[in-house]
Design an enzyme around this catalytic site. Structure first.
Site, mmCIF file in Angstrom:
data_model
loop_
_atom_site.group_PDB
_atom_site.id
_atom_site.type_symbol
_atom_site.label_atom_id
_atom_site.label_comp_id
_atom_site.label_asym_id
_atom_site.label_seq_id
_atom_site.Cartn_x
_atom_site.Cartn_y
_atom_site.Cartn_z
ATOM 1 N N LYS A 163 0.864 -1.172 0.000
ATOM 2 C CA LYS A 163 0.000 0.000 0.000
ATOM 3 C C LYS A 163 0.907 1.231 0.000
ATOM 4 O O LYS A 163 1.972 1.247 0.658
ATOM 5 C CB LYS A 163 -0.918 -0.006 1.223
ATOM 6 C CG LYS A 163 -1.983 -1.100 1.167
ATOM 7 C CD LYS A 163 -3.016 -0.838 0.073
ATOM 8 C CE LYS A 163 -4.187 -1.821 0.190
ATOM 9 N NZ LYS A 163 -5.162 -1.653 -0.902
ATOM 10 N N LYS A 262 -12.762 -7.161 -8.664
ATOM 11 C CA LYS A 262 -13.391 -7.566 -7.411
ATOM 12 C C LYS A 262 -14.874 -7.751 -7.703
ATOM 13 O O LYS A 262 -15.518 -6.809 -8.194
ATOM 14 C CB LYS A 262 -13.219 -6.481 -6.339
ATOM 15 C CG LYS A 262 -11.773 -6.210 -5.985
ATOM 16 C CD LYS A 262 -11.656 -5.037 -5.026
ATOM 17 C CE LYS A 262 -10.182 -4.796 -4.692
ATOM 18 N NZ LYS A 262 -9.977 -3.555 -3.942
HETATM 19 MG MG MG Z 1 -6.524 -1.831 -4.909
#
Ligand code: MG
Length: 368
Positions: A163, A262
């Site tokens: 991240k 997703k």
């Molecule tokens: Mg992502």
């Protein structure tokens, strides 16, 4: 299958430690589960948009309300024979992909069970083994991150995802890259930057990353196309790809060379299948991401990842990575290091644990 009842559960799942990204910090994951009944069978779906509208405009309380008040009543009593039919019923309602996904994923579990097939086969998958990658949130200590990345690589992790956010960006990335020069690494910016940050991305371009995930705004295609045109490193779109039409636009404009799919973010497995096919035809690789769902939602994601063109390791984690105990059962565990093996029983192969569902439930609705 005639939809006879739909039960909804808004659930708060405590994390072992807060999950930090460019959009904020979560100490628990809020998710919405759907139990759909038809023809004497039940199917379970899950959609995990987070507690607040920070990843996308949707959030768990809103998803629960729109499914309860608008989407589920629309489906009740209808005979739905395909995912496309379900999507068509909901097509008059704009947006709200996470809410649609809660119903779509439940329908797919129901459908797979009615055919006596494991979900991955009902979707068209053939190989029941899915490779998973390692994922590291924004942290406090560079030393701890390097130690954790080293542990993941020495246990065979096929790729590392970091991240990346203002304050936890280039200096950290440089240190990880210099310590692990050969590793497959990519960064996920979670929409934390703007086109004016092109200079930063040109520096990142020197670090031989596998991809840069969602550097710019959550709803942008055009700026990503401009950034991709000056970078060697592939851009991967995540937040920006929330429909078939936006995928077509991203492909047409050259906005990315990878797509993270997703099921929740795109409106369910039905839409995910269409996006997968579009990407494959355009020569754009895919991989499956996740929203820290319970094992139920994670198994929906894993089933999708068995299809062709999912060529980069998925964000699939053993339950113990984020949770002391999983809402759903069986919990996710690697069958071999960094691999998840899909079950051969009919359906998605996971169910919420009745006690934990009761204990962690924030709101419940039953529609018949
Ligand atoms: Mg992502």
């Amino acid at each position: 299958m005639r939809i006879e009842s739909i039960e909804l559960f808004h659930v708060r799942m405590p994390l072992k430690e807060p999950w930090r990204t460019a959009y904020g910090s979560d100490s628990a994951i809020e998710t919405v589960l759907v139990r759909m009944q038809a023809d004497g069978l039940e199917g379970w779906g899950e959609s995990s948009p987070l507690a607040q509208p920070c990843y996308s405009p949707e959030y768990a309380g809103g998803v629960f309300a729109v499914v309860r008040d608008i989407f589920a009543p629309r489906l009740l009593g209808k005979t739905i024979c395909s995912g496309e039919e379900l999507q068509n019923e909901l097509a008059i309602y704009k947006g709200n992909p996470f809410a649609k996904a809660a119903l779509d994923t439940a329908w797919w579990d129901l459908h797979a069970r009615s055919r006596g097939l494991p979900l991955y086969k009902a979707l068209g998958g053939t190989n029941p083994v899915v490779r998973a990658g390692a994922d590291f949130g924004v942290g406090d200590s560079e030393e701890q991150l390097i130690e954790r990345v080293g542990d993941a690589l020495s246990s065979g992790a096929p790729r590392i995802k970091l991240k990346f956010a203002p304050g936890w960006d280039l200096p950290v990335l440089r240190k990880v890259r210099s310590r692990f020069p050969e590793a497959t690494i990519h960064i996920d910016c979670n929409s934390g930057y703007r086109l004016e940050d092109e200079g930063l991305f040109r520096e990142i371009d020197e670090l031989d990353l596998a991809m840069i995930e969602q550097p710019l705004r959550y709803d942008d295609i055009a700026d990503h196309a401009a950034l991709q045109s000056v970078l060697q490193t592939p851009i991967c779109l995540d937040e920006s790809i929330n429909s078939v039409e936006r995928t077509q636009q991203a492909i047409r404009l050259g906005a990315c060379r990878w797509v993270n799919i997703k099921p929740g973010r795109v409106g369910g497995l039905t839409v995910a299948l269409r996006i997968r096919a579009l990407c494959e035809a355009a020569g754009i690789g895919c991989w499956v991401g996740g929203m820290l769902e319970s094992a139920l939602g994670a198994m929906h994601c894993a089933a999708l990842a068995t299809l062709p063109n999912f060529t980069y390791p998925a964000d699939l984690f053993p339950t113990s990575r984020f949770y002391a105990v999983d809402l759903s059962t069986p919990e996710i565990a690697f069958s071999r290091p960094w691999e998840v093996e899909l079950p051969e029983q009919p359906g998605v192969g996971a169910r919420p644990d009745a006690e934990r569902l009761k204990d962690w439930c924030v709101a419940k609705a039953v529609l018949r």
